[in-house]
Design a protein around this motif. Sequence first.
Motif, short mmCIF file in Angstrom:
data_model
loop_
_atom_site.label_atom_id
_atom_site.label_comp_id
_atom_site.label_asym_id
_atom_site.label_seq_id
_atom_site.Cartn_x
_atom_site.Cartn_y
_atom_site.Cartn_z
N ALA A 2 43.28 53.25 36.51
CA ALA A 2 42.28 52.47 35.76
C ALA A 2 42.13 51.08 36.34
N TRP A 3 43.25 50.44 36.69
CA TRP A 3 43.17 49.07 37.21
C TRP A 3 42.58 49.04 38.61
N ALA A 4 42.69 50.13 39.35
CA ALA A 4 42.04 50.19 40.66
C ALA A 4 40.52 50.15 40.49
N ARG A 5 40.01 50.87 39.48
CA ARG A 5 38.57 50.83 39.22
C ARG A 5 38.13 49.46 38.71
N ILE A 6 38.97 48.84 37.90
CA ILE A 6 38.65 47.51 37.42
C ILE A 6 38.60 46.51 38.58
N GLN A 7 39.51 46.66 39.54
CA GLN A 7 39.48 45.79 40.71
C GLN A 7 38.22 45.99 41.53
N LEU A 8 37.78 47.25 41.67
CA LEU A 8 36.53 47.51 42.38
C LEU A 8 35.35 46.87 41.64
N PHE A 9 35.36 46.99 40.32
CA PHE A 9 34.30 46.36 39.53
C PHE A 9 34.33 44.84 39.68
N ALA A 10 35.53 44.27 39.65
CA ALA A 10 35.67 42.82 39.82
C ALA A 10 35.22 42.39 41.21
N PHE A 11 35.50 43.21 42.22
CA PHE A 11 35.07 42.87 43.58
C PHE A 11 33.54 42.86 43.68
N ALA A 117 48.51 38.62 46.45
CA ALA A 117 47.21 38.38 47.07
C ALA A 117 46.09 38.51 46.04
N ALA A 118 46.19 39.49 45.15
CA ALA A 118 45.17 39.66 44.11
C ALA A 118 45.16 38.46 43.17
N PHE A 119 46.34 37.96 42.83
CA PHE A 119 46.41 36.80 41.95
C PHE A 119 45.84 35.55 42.63
N ALA A 120 46.16 35.36 43.92
CA ALA A 120 45.62 34.22 44.66
C ALA A 120 44.10 34.32 44.78
N VAL A 176 34.36 35.76 35.64
CA VAL A 176 34.78 37.07 35.11
C VAL A 176 35.58 37.83 36.15
N SER A 177 35.13 37.83 37.40
CA SER A 177 35.85 38.55 38.46
C SER A 177 37.22 37.95 38.69
N GLY A 178 37.33 36.62 38.64
CA GLY A 178 38.62 35.99 38.81
C GLY A 178 39.59 36.35 37.70
N LEU A 179 39.11 36.39 36.46
CA LEU A 179 39.96 36.78 35.34
C LEU A 179 40.43 38.23 35.48
N LEU A 180 39.55 39.11 35.93
CA LEU A 180 39.93 40.51 36.09
C LEU A 180 40.98 40.69 37.18
N PHE A 181 40.85 39.97 38.28
CA PHE A 181 41.84 40.08 39.35
C PHE A 181 43.19 39.52 38.90
N CYS A 182 43.19 38.41 38.20
CA CYS A 182 44.45 37.86 37.70
C CYS A 182 45.10 38.79 36.69
N ALA A 183 44.29 39.42 35.84
CA ALA A 183 44.84 40.34 34.85
C ALA A 183 45.38 41.60 35.50
N SER A 184 44.74 42.06 36.57
CA SER A 184 45.19 43.30 37.22
C SER A 184 46.56 43.15 37.87
N CYS A 185 46.83 41.99 38.46
CA CYS A 185 48.11 41.81 39.13
C CYS A 185 49.23 41.58 38.13
N LEU A 186 48.93 41.11 36.94
CA LEU A 186 49.96 40.89 35.92
C LEU A 186 50.43 42.18 35.28
N ARG A 187 49.83 43.31 35.63
CA ARG A 187 50.27 44.59 35.11
C ARG A 187 51.57 45.07 35.76
N MET A 188 51.95 44.41 36.84
CA MET A 188 53.18 44.80 37.51
C MET A 188 54.39 44.41 36.68
#
Length: 212
Positions: A2-11, A117-120, A176-188
């Motif tokens: 799911a987070w891979a798709r969210i990252q694609l959407f954010a990109f 890298a995603a967080f940066a 919005v894209s920046g928030l999604l990328f930061c949120a995706s990396c915090l799932r680790m």
Amino acid sequence: MAWARIQLFAFGLALSGGSGVLAATLLPNWKVHVDGGSGIITALVQMQGLWMDCTWYSTGMFSCALKFSILALPAHVQAARAAMVLACLLSALGICTSTVGMSCTRLGGDPKTKSHAAFAGGLCLLSAGLSGLIPTVWYTQEIIADFLDPMVPEGSKQEPGGALYVGFVGAALLLVSGLLFCASCLRMKPQAWVQAPGQPDSDPSYDRKDYV
């Protein structure tokens, strides 16, 4: 995944936002003044941008004059120029960095590096969104204040141009894209971010499902 798709959407949002901020920086219609006029050759639309001023005449002619002198420009125009250029640079850097951090790419190596890298990249996109949002909101507020001021002559009043709307939407997409990328990396898992002294890089308890 799911987070891979969210990252694609954010990109995709980051690409659209970066394009919008770049277009707003270059467009000449930050301020627009429409004058009906009664003469044969009359300036119908006068537009002012960060880099040039353009005029559209009733005969169909369209002319632009570049603003070559930097020192002769008002302080708010110089500040808006710097902020929008910074937004373009940060958005480009954020897009490149977030590409490395996306889980669907082979760049970046191990999951911990990709998460960093995603967080940066998310931070760069957030900074780009803020840098592009400030001058657009500032310009809009100044134009509305002058338009509602009864002391300003009617012939000198201007309205917000299309570049302001494009810049505002582009900056919002970058945020919005920046928030999604930061949120995706915090799932680790936390151990993917903080490694105890003497602990090996490969933690057998790390589950890749938490990353994607």
